[in-house]
Every structure is written in structure tokens, then in C-alpha cells.
Design an enzyme around this catalytic site. Structure first.
Site, PDB file in Angstrom:
ATOM      1  N   LYS A 111      -9.620  18.700 -21.439  1.00 50.26           N
ATOM      2  CA  LYS A 111     -10.399  19.718 -20.729  1.00 50.26           C
ATOM      3  C   LYS A 111      -9.672  20.235 -19.492  1.00 50.26           C
ATOM      4  O   LYS A 111      -9.802  21.407 -19.149  1.00 50.26           O
ATOM      5  CB  LYS A 111     -11.798  19.192 -20.369  1.00 50.26           C
ATOM      6  CG  LYS A 111     -12.694  19.005 -21.598  1.00 50.26           C
ATOM      7  CD  LYS A 111     -14.176  18.928 -21.256  1.00 50.26           C
ATOM      8  CE  LYS A 111     -15.018  18.892 -22.538  1.00 50.26           C
ATOM      9  NZ  LYS A 111     -16.452  18.738 -22.290  1.00 50.26           N
ATOM     10  N   LYS A 196     -12.439  18.430 -33.397  1.00 50.95           N
ATOM     11  CA  LYS A 196     -13.858  18.110 -33.582  1.00 50.95           C
ATOM     12  C   LYS A 196     -14.739  19.316 -33.288  1.00 50.95           C
ATOM     13  O   LYS A 196     -14.406  20.147 -32.438  1.00 50.95           O
ATOM     14  CB  LYS A 196     -14.245  16.906 -32.714  1.00 50.95           C
ATOM     15  CG  LYS A 196     -14.916  17.233 -31.414  1.00 50.95           C
ATOM     16  CD  LYS A 196     -15.459  16.027 -30.696  1.00 50.95           C
ATOM     17  CE  LYS A 196     -16.001  16.459 -29.345  1.00 50.95           C
ATOM     18  NZ  LYS A 196     -17.397  16.842 -29.312  1.00 50.95           N
ATOM     19  N   LYS A 199     -19.857  21.867 -28.873  1.00 49.23           N
ATOM     20  CA  LYS A 199     -20.751  22.894 -28.325  1.00 49.23           C
ATOM     21  C   LYS A 199     -19.975  23.948 -27.563  1.00 49.23           C
ATOM     22  O   LYS A 199     -20.260  25.117 -27.628  1.00 49.23           O
ATOM     23  CB  LYS A 199     -21.670  22.266 -27.271  1.00 49.23           C
ATOM     24  CG  LYS A 199     -22.793  21.471 -27.796  1.00 49.23           C
ATOM     25  CD  LYS A 199     -23.784  21.267 -26.652  1.00 49.23           C
ATOM     26  CE  LYS A 199     -23.991  19.804 -26.355  1.00 49.23           C
ATOM     27  NZ  LYS A 199     -23.159  19.304 -25.287  1.00 49.23           N
TER      28      LYS A 199
HETATM   29  P1  ATP Z   1     -19.023  19.593 -25.138  1.00 45.66           P
HETATM   30  O1  ATP Z   1     -18.325  20.545 -26.037  1.00 45.66           O
HETATM   31  O2  ATP Z   1     -19.825  20.247 -24.052  1.00 45.66           O
HETATM   32  O3  ATP Z   1     -18.184  18.437 -24.691  1.00 45.66           O
HETATM   33  P2  ATP Z   1     -20.177  18.168 -27.301  1.00 45.66           P
HETATM   34  O4  ATP Z   1     -20.604  19.045 -28.419  1.00 45.66           O
HETATM   35  O5  ATP Z   1     -18.956  17.354 -27.461  1.00 45.66           O
HETATM   36  O6  ATP Z   1     -20.168  19.005 -25.999  1.00 45.66           O
HETATM   37  P3  ATP Z   1     -21.820  16.183 -25.928  1.00 45.66           P
HETATM   38  O7  ATP Z   1     -23.027  16.555 -25.183  1.00 45.66           O
HETATM   39  O8  ATP Z   1     -20.607  15.912 -25.132  1.00 45.66           O
HETATM   40  O9  ATP Z   1     -21.448  17.261 -27.039  1.00 45.66           O
HETATM   41  O10 ATP Z   1     -22.135  14.947 -26.867  1.00 45.66           O
HETATM   42  C1  ATP Z   1     -23.404  14.520 -27.286  1.00 45.66           C
HETATM   43  C2  ATP Z   1     -23.227  13.507 -28.409  1.00 45.66           C
HETATM   44  O11 ATP Z   1     -22.797  14.163 -29.590  1.00 45.66           O
HETATM   45  C3  ATP Z   1     -22.176  12.438 -28.106  1.00 45.66           C
HETATM   46  O12 ATP Z   1     -22.637  11.190 -28.545  1.00 45.66           O
HETATM   47  C4  ATP Z   1     -20.975  12.882 -28.913  1.00 45.66           C
HETATM   48  O13 ATP Z   1     -20.150  11.804 -29.288  1.00 45.66           O
HETATM   49  C5  ATP Z   1     -21.652  13.503 -30.124  1.00 45.66           C
HETATM   50  N1  ATP Z   1     -20.795  14.504 -30.765  1.00 45.66           N
HETATM   51  C6  ATP Z   1     -20.332  15.643 -30.196  1.00 45.66           C
HETATM   52  N2  ATP Z   1     -19.573  16.338 -31.062  1.00 45.66           N
HETATM   53  C7  ATP Z   1     -19.526  15.604 -32.206  1.00 45.66           C
HETATM   54  C8  ATP Z   1     -18.885  15.787 -33.475  1.00 45.66           C
HETATM   55  N3  ATP Z   1     -18.148  16.851 -33.725  1.00 45.66           N
HETATM   56  N4  ATP Z   1     -19.073  14.841 -34.421  1.00 45.66           N
HETATM   57  C9  ATP Z   1     -19.834  13.751 -34.182  1.00 45.66           C
HETATM   58  N5  ATP Z   1     -20.453  13.509 -33.011  1.00 45.66           N
HETATM   59  C10 ATP Z   1     -20.313  14.418 -32.021  1.00 45.66           C
END
Ligand code: ATP
Ligand code: LTN
Length: 334
Positions: A111, A196, A199
Site C-alpha cells: 500500500k 487478491k 474492495k
Molecule cells: P481493502 O482493499 O480496503 O484492504 P479488503 O477487501 O482487503 O479491503 P478488509 O476489510 O481489509 O477487506 O478485510 C476484511 C476481511 O475480508 C479480512 O478477514 C480479509 O482477510 C478478508 N478478505 C479480503 N479480501 C479477501 C479475498 N480476496 N479473499 C478472501 N478473503 C478476503
């Protein structure tokens, strides 16, 4: 009873990886554990964002969590900033962690690389200490998260152990609870299947958002990047050699409660696999979306759930914070 805690950031729109990697376990654990779940709004401050958007995204996320199946009678749902102990104990853990170990976190490297280290917020570097505070405050035994959080959980364990070693037994050392391989722990971007799904990525075509309508879901999954194999065994689970196809198999397997290999056995071509994956995702999300629309029309009831959740969370967290402050040598007030 086992205690679990987990958190999700109100950054951007929730996506399929959040649901399959984390929320699904959160929902299941309500029956077997004393579960605490929070919308981690303080974590969202680590990257640039708008104040009004953060407020509304926090409410949207809380509403979505209820729509997806969190039941306030069986879990404690709250907003992180409503419980001041999180920031209090984060500081104690920042003073337990070292600069070197924070700088080695993959998420910081990824990031901060976007806009350069010089401009990256200090909170982005310190973020794992706040996450560790979220967890240890509740004496959590297990932390249900997606695979990308493995490193942060390891660091949480290290910090809890180090604190206990320096200042005496204070924190419980938690275990990560991550879905098994091929069971949704790492849902990949549909356009760039070696990255991965996220969001906050800038790949909306590669991300299935939980609020997407059926047409968008179908379009995104039908256009998912696969490969040019067309032999009889083109459909097989091999994440390293065939990341796109394996991702679809992983998604369909997780939703239907099978293994990716079992799913693969039913297909020889990508088209039908994509069509069935799209239908399964649409069916999974339709009831959540309908329930979301209902709940969103009554924000006062969501606010009430969050108020009650914060009250319960405060009771547990304030006691742990007082214990930690005493252990580290802060003079108790009066
Ligand atoms: P950001 O992009 O803002 O980092 P994010 O989509 O990674 O957001 P978080 O709020 O950081 O989401 O994570 C919430 C939960 O969702 C965490 O437990 C994270 O491990 C899980 N998670 C996020 N993306 C994935 C993915 N692609 N596959 C499986 N689990 C995920
Ligand atoms: N760091 C996590 C979100 C998060 C979290 C937590 C997860 C913040 N605090 C406590 C589990 C427990 C993320 O970015 N996915």
C-alpha cells in the site's frame, strides 16, 4: 466458551472475497463461540478518504453485516471507534513493536508503494498494532480472517507474547482461523487472478461487489481471465499454473460445499463452469441484497444494535485495557 473477534474496514464496497474468506466464518461461529465483530473505522483512516463517505460506509457495512446473517442476539456487533480502549491499547502495542517489524509487513509494502513511502500515513505503518489491540482486548482465542491477514495475525501473536514476557501475563495469544485451501480464503481478482480481490482495488471489472446486480455479476464472471488450454483436462485445480480457472473452481466449491477437484470433475469447458459459477454467486447474494434493502430503510434499528454492541464491547475492552496499563507501569488514576 471460545471467544472470537474479527473486523472489517469500511473502505469501498464489500466484495465476494470478504464474504467467502471472512463473513461466512463469522456467521457460522455465532453458534459455537462468544463472537465479537467490529467495523474498523479507525483502520480506514490509514488511507486518504472523505469524512462524509467514511460515516456512510461505516453504516452501510454494519447494515450489510446484519443482512448477511449476523444476529445481534448471538454476537456483539460494534464500531471500533465507539470503544476507546482500542486506541489506548494500540499505543501500548506500538511501544511493544519495533519499526523494523512493522516495515516488513507485506500490506505496508504494497500500500505504501502506491503513493510512495514519503507520503504514506504513519498510521498505515502502525496499523498492525491497532489490529493487535482489537484482538487482545477481547481475550480472543480465534480470529476468523482471509489468508491475506496471516502475517498480521502472526505479528499479533508476537506482540502479545512479547508484552506478556516483559510485563507479566496480560494478554491471551490468539490463533488465526483461515479457510482451508480451495475454500474461499483467498479469492482472486477476476481480471488479474494472481492478485487478491479487494474492495479498494482499481479493478472494478475483476471484483464482484456484494451489491452488484445479477447482470453485472454474470458479465464479470463470464469475462473472467482464464487461459488458452482446450484439452480434455483444461478444467483442473492448479492455482500456480492455472490461476484464473482455479479461482472459479474455488469460488464455486466454496459456495456449494464441495472441493475444487470435485467441482472440476463436472466440466470439460470453461463456458459452462463460468455460467454455473455466475448463477451460484447470484443465488448466494440475492437474499443478502434483499435483506439489506429492508434494513437500510430503518437505520435507527441498526444504530440501536451498534449502541448495544458498543456497550457490551466497552465492558470487556475497558477491563483488559486497565489490566494492560497497570502491567506496563502506568499509575492508576486516584
Ligand atoms: P481493502 O482493499 O480496503 O484492504 P479488503 O477487501 O482487503 O479491503 P478488509 O476489510 O481489509 O477487506 O478485510 C476484511 C476481511 O475480508 C479480512 O478477514 C480479509 O482477510 C478478508 N478478505 C479480503 N479480501 C479477501 C479475498 N480476496 N479473499 C478472501 N478473503 C478476503
Ligand atoms: N486488518 C484487517 C482488518 C482488521 C481485523 C482486525 C481483522 C482490523 N482489525 C482484527 C481481524 C481482527 C484487514 O485489513 N483485512
Amino acid at each position: 466458551m471460545t471467544r472470537v473477534l474479527s473486523g472489517i474496514q469500511p473502505t469501498g464496497q464489500p466484495q465476494l472475497g470478504n464474504y467467502l474468506g471472512a463473513l461466512r466464518s463469522w456467521i457460522a461461529l455465532q453458534d459455537s463461540a462468544d463472537a465479537f465483530y467490529c467495523v474498523v473505522d479507525l483502520h480506514a483512516l490509514t488511507v486518504p478518504g472523505d469524512a462524509a463517505e467514511l460515516r456512510s460506509a461505516t453504516m452501510t457495512m454494519a447494515t450489510l453485516l446484519l443482512a448477511a446473517g449476523l444476529d445481534p442476539d448471538r454476537c456483539t456487533l460494534f464500531v471500533q471507534s465507539h470503544v476507546p480502549a482500542h486506541t489506548q491499547v494500540a499505543w501500548l502495542l506500538e511501544c511493544t513493536a519495533s519499526f523494523g517489524e512493522m516495515r516488513r509487513m507485506t500490506q505496508w509494502k504494497d500500500k505504501s508503494a502506491k503513493g510512495g513511502e514519503e507520503a504514506a500515513r504513519l498510521g498505515l505503518l502502525a496499523y498492525p498494532a491497532l489490529m493487535a489491540a482489537d484482538i487482545v482486548l477481547y481475550d480472543a482465542d480465534r480470529v476468523p480472517v482471509g489468508d491475506d491477514q496471516r502475517q498480521h495475525l502472526e505479528l499479533t501473536r508476537t506482540l502479545a507474547e512479547r508484552f506478556n514476557h516483559r510485563y507479566g501475563q496480560t494478554f491471551k495469544v490468539p490463533d488465526a482461523l483461515i479457510p482451508a485451501r480451495g475454500q474461499g480464503g483467498r479469492v482472486m481478482d477476476l481480471q488479474e487472478p494472481t492478485r487478491k480481490m479487494s474492495k479498494s482495488s482499481d479493478s472494478p471489472q475483476g471484483t464482484v461487489f456484494l451489491f452488484d446486480d445479477p447482470k453485472d455479476i454474470e458479465r464479470k464472471i463470464k469475462r473472467a481471465v482464464t487461459d488458452a488450454d482446450d484439452g480434455p483436462d483444461a478444467v483442473r485445480y492448479d492455482p500456480a499454473a492455472k490461476p484464473g480457472v482455479s479461482n472459479l473452481l474455488d469460488i464455486l466449491a466454496t459456495i456449494t460445499g464441495r472441493t475444487p477437484d470435485q467441482v472440476a470433475a463436472g466440466y470439460t469447458r470453461y463456458g459452462p463452469l463460468k455460467a454455473d459459477t455466475a448463477s451460484a454467486v447470484v443465488e448466494l447474494l440475492a437474499p443478502i441484497q434483499a435483506r439489506y434493502r429492508e434494513l437500510a430503510s430503518d437505520p435507527a434499528s441498526v444504530a440501536k444494535v451498534l449502541r448495544a454492541g458498543a456497550e457490551r464491547a466497552n465492558e470487556v475492552a475497558a477491563a483488559t485495557a486497565a489490566r494492560a496499563e497497570a502491567a506496563i507501569g502506568l499509575l492508576p488514576p486516584g
